[in-house]
Design a protein around this motif. Structure first.
Motif, PDB file in Angstrom:
ATOM      1  N   PRO A 367      -0.896  33.697  -4.853  1.00  0.00           N
ATOM      2  CA  PRO A 367       0.112  32.632  -4.731  1.00  0.00           C
ATOM      3  C   PRO A 367       0.258  32.088  -3.319  1.00  0.00           C
ATOM      4  O   PRO A 367       0.495  30.901  -3.128  1.00  0.00           O
ATOM      5  CB  PRO A 367       1.405  33.322  -5.201  1.00  0.00           C
ATOM      6  N   LEU A 368       0.114  32.968  -2.326  1.00  0.00           N
ATOM      7  CA  LEU A 368       0.087  32.543  -0.922  1.00  0.00           C
ATOM      8  C   LEU A 368      -1.320  32.804  -0.412  1.00  0.00           C
ATOM      9  O   LEU A 368      -1.732  33.948  -0.261  1.00  0.00           O
ATOM     10  CB  LEU A 368       1.111  33.328  -0.102  1.00  0.00           C
ATOM     11  N   LEU A 369      -2.074  31.732  -0.203  1.00  0.00           N
ATOM     12  CA  LEU A 369      -3.473  31.885   0.180  1.00  0.00           C
ATOM     13  C   LEU A 369      -3.582  32.652   1.495  1.00  0.00           C
ATOM     14  O   LEU A 369      -2.648  32.670   2.303  1.00  0.00           O
ATOM     15  CB  LEU A 369      -4.135  30.516   0.319  1.00  0.00           C
ATOM     16  N   LEU A 370      -4.728  33.301   1.701  1.00  0.00           N
ATOM     17  CA  LEU A 370      -4.938  34.041   2.938  1.00  0.00           C
ATOM     18  C   LEU A 370      -4.613  33.159   4.143  1.00  0.00           C
ATOM     19  O   LEU A 370      -5.009  31.994   4.204  1.00  0.00           O
ATOM     20  CB  LEU A 370      -6.387  34.512   3.042  1.00  0.00           C
ATOM     21  N   ALA A 371      -3.895  33.735   5.092  1.00  0.00           N
ATOM     22  CA  ALA A 371      -3.447  32.966   6.248  1.00  0.00           C
ATOM     23  C   ALA A 371      -4.626  32.424   7.053  1.00  0.00           C
ATOM     24  O   ALA A 371      -5.609  33.118   7.279  1.00  0.00           O
ATOM     25  CB  ALA A 371      -2.566  33.831   7.143  1.00  0.00           C
ATOM     26  N   ARG A 372      -4.506  31.179   7.460  1.00  0.00           N
ATOM     27  CA  ARG A 372      -5.435  30.576   8.406  1.00  0.00           C
ATOM     28  C   ARG A 372      -4.803  30.609   9.790  1.00  0.00           C
ATOM     29  O   ARG A 372      -3.616  30.931   9.944  1.00  0.00           O
ATOM     30  CB  ARG A 372      -5.742  29.128   8.015  1.00  0.00           C
ATOM     31  N   ASN A 394       1.216  27.652   0.247  1.00  0.00           N
ATOM     32  CA  ASN A 394       1.896  28.165  -0.938  1.00  0.00           C
ATOM     33  C   ASN A 394       1.282  27.520  -2.187  1.00  0.00           C
ATOM     34  O   ASN A 394       1.793  26.534  -2.723  1.00  0.00           O
ATOM     35  CB  ASN A 394       3.394  27.875  -0.852  1.00  0.00           C
ATOM     36  N   ALA A 395       0.147  28.089  -2.641  1.00  0.00           N
ATOM     37  CA  ALA A 395      -0.558  27.534  -3.804  1.00  0.00           C
ATOM     38  C   ALA A 395       0.303  27.598  -5.050  1.00  0.00           C
ATOM     39  O   ALA A 395       0.194  26.741  -5.943  1.00  0.00           O
ATOM     40  CB  ALA A 395      -1.872  28.291  -4.020  1.00  0.00           C
ATOM     41  N   TRP A 396       1.151  28.602  -5.142  1.00  0.00           N
ATOM     42  CA  TRP A 396       2.058  28.745  -6.293  1.00  0.00           C
ATOM     43  C   TRP A 396       3.030  27.565  -6.356  1.00  0.00           C
ATOM     44  O   TRP A 396       3.225  26.970  -7.421  1.00  0.00           O
ATOM     45  CB  TRP A 396       2.812  30.068  -6.173  1.00  0.00           C
ATOM     46  N   ALA A 397       3.622  27.211  -5.215  1.00  0.00           N
ATOM     47  CA  ALA A 397       4.565  26.091  -5.195  1.00  0.00           C
ATOM     48  C   ALA A 397       3.859  24.757  -5.430  1.00  0.00           C
ATOM     49  O   ALA A 397       4.373  23.888  -6.140  1.00  0.00           O
ATOM     50  CB  ALA A 397       5.298  26.071  -3.843  1.00  0.00           C
ATOM     51  N   ILE A 398       2.665  24.594  -4.860  1.00  0.00           N
ATOM     52  CA  ILE A 398       1.921  23.348  -5.040  1.00  0.00           C
ATOM     53  C   ILE A 398       1.548  23.158  -6.505  1.00  0.00           C
ATOM     54  O   ILE A 398       1.596  22.039  -7.032  1.00  0.00           O
ATOM     55  CB  ILE A 398       0.666  23.352  -4.139  1.00  0.00           C
TER      56      ILE A 398
END
Length: 498
Positions: A367-372, A394-398
């Motif tokens: 849900p939260l992609l690996l931090a860049r 936040n891929a979950w929110a998108i």
């Protein structure tokens, strides 16, 4: 990845260091006032911990709620680390396309450094020539379309085993979550190692590894408090888990050095990587630690994410009988009474693909992609982003953003029929596997694993819930973690369709 999965109990320890609070608070707010005009909107911070207290027990939801107030591009301070939080397709496109190179680095995190041999894997290694060459080798040799197809027999054999278990337990309660977990683990083990290594308890070792990867490490975000990680035993535990898994992997490599080949069997990942090690023409030294780090990437990126996607897809199908019926009509027409639907027929099932996409939209594997991390200063949508700023997408929110999706909380696979939107990183409203340079290179491998098992189990069986529970009443409570999984296992009662 590691910042969101365990409670922030260290705050109690931090509060004891009262003599430093005023000094650090002064420094913090001085920095904030200087940068306020050029930085993205930000919630108020507390001394030392910054915004950690606002993440709560479900960071993906807490971050979405904060973004509703402060905007889809928001700046948090996680300890002493400035962190952008992205919650819309528009901002994600800026990060992962327009400024992809500038945001292609990874932060330096203590636990991945310990577990992945100094972060020499693909997922956590810093951006540079080493990472580019390693990724190219892995994509071309392990994850190409040709290589994925070469493991078709493994997938179909494991699908057959799942169908057999369901048939043997027809009319009885079956833990579908456990069955799908075994399927995922077995395929990955056979593809990577050539066998499952049940007797050595690899699955249990991997679970401890993944759990440790999701543990909060104070020193990664408040460096001057890194002693807490030593005193708490966290770093010692990480080293112990790493040593245990390293011992196992050494044994696997030894097995491959000593095994006799017939020349007819399909090479597994260790075989392929060993051949690359011997190839002096590629201009890249693949040492044994890097080999082991890559293998760990395969399991960490594949095991929990594929399993959770399968588990949620099956749960949504059972909860929505209309969708299940429509999918069964499609697979029945394609299957034509055969014992099993083969992989080449997956392309004939657009509704199956829509079901998988919709499950991935609602239940993003990570849900939260690996931090860049920003490699240099960037002007992003009118804001000045300093070097080494972290970025959390936040891929979950998108995936649930009403600006991109109609009725975003509803499970409606039809939204993907005749739609160009796909998970390959070109549509930023749908990012289950990320996008850009740091997108997941194994997405094709993972999707075929999901599609082939779903197609066959709904082709062969109907499903009811135990204790006469109605489909619509299926418990869909989520458990919080690195991946979002069901809180309770999915229990079903299978019955043959024909």
């Amino acid at each position: 990845m590691e910042i969101f999965s365990s409670s922030l109990t260290f705050v109690a320890c931090v509060s004891l260091i009262t003599t430093l609070i005023l000094f650090i608070g002064f420094k913090w707010f001085t920095f904030d006032s200087k940068a306020k005009k050029s930085l993205p909107p930000s919630p108020p911070t507390l001394p030392i911990i910054g915004n950690f207290h606002q993440l709560g027990s479900s960071p993906r939801q807490a971050l979405r709620d904060l973004s509703n107030k402060y905007g889809p591009l928001m700046l948090l301070h996680l300890g002493s680390i400035p962190t952008l939080v992205v919650s819309s397709a528009e901002v994600a496109r800026e990060i992962m396309k327009t400024h992809d190179l500038a945001f292609s680095d990874r932060p330096n995190l203590s636990i991945p450094n310990i577990l992945f041999y100094g972060s020499t894997d693909i997922a956590f290694s810093r951006y540079g020539e080493y990472w580019r060459q390693l990724k190219s080798i892995v994509v071309l040799n392990l994850l190409s379309a040709t290589r994925v197809k070469s493991f078709r027999q493994v997938r179909e054999e494991e699908v057959g085993l799942v169908l057999g278990v369901l048939g043997e337990n027809s009319g009885s309660s079956v833990d579908m979550s456990a069955l799908l977990g075994s399927y995922t683990s077995n395929v990955l083990c056979r593809v990577a190692f050539g066998k499952t290594y049940y007797e050595l308890g690899f699955t249990d070792k991997l679970k401890k590894f993944v759990d440790m990867l999701g543990t909060f490490c104070v020193g990664s975000y408040i460096p001057w408090l890194s002693f807490i990680d030593r005193l708490s035993g966290l770093l010692g535990q990480a080293h112990a888990i790493s040593k245990e898994l390293d011992h196992f992997l050494k044994g696997v490599v030894e097995d491959h050095l000593n095994k006799k080949t017939t020349g007819e069997e399909t090479q597994d990942f260790v075989d392929i990587l060993r051949d690359i090690q011997k190839d002096k023409t590629i201009g890249f030294t693949l040492n044994t630690n890097t080999l082991k780090a890559v293998i760990l990437d395969v399991f960490v990126a594949g095991s929990d994410t594929i399993f959770s996607s399968l588990d949620w897809a099956m749960s949504e199908l059972i909860k929505h009988p209309r969708v299940m019926k429509k999918l069964q009509q499609e697979v029945t027409e394609v299957g034509q009474g055969r014992p099993m639907i083969p992989e080449e027929d997956l392309e004939k099932m657009p509704y199956l693909k829509a079901v998988v996409k919709e499950a991935l939209r609602l239940h993003a594997p990570l849900p939260l992609l690996l931090a860049r991390e920003a490699r240099n200063g960037v002007n992003l949508m009118g804001y000045d982003i300093p070097p080494r700023t972290q970025v959390i997408i936040n891929a979950w929110a998108i995936g649930r953003d009403p600006a991109s999706w109609t009725e975003p909380e509803e499970f409606k696979p039809e939204r993907f029929i005749n739609s160009p939107v796909d998970y390959k990183g070109l549509h930023y409203e749908f990012l289950p596997f990320g996008a850009g340079r740091r997108g997941c290179p194994g997405l094709h491998f993972g999707v075929v694993l999901i599609e082939i098992i779903l197609a066959n189990i709904v082709y062969k069986y109907n499903f009811a819930l135990p204790n006469a529970v109605k489909d619509v009443d299926l418990d869909m409570t989520e458990a919080n973690g690195v991946t979002v999984q069901r809180k309770n296992p999915l229990l079903v009662m299978p019955s043959p369709r024909f």
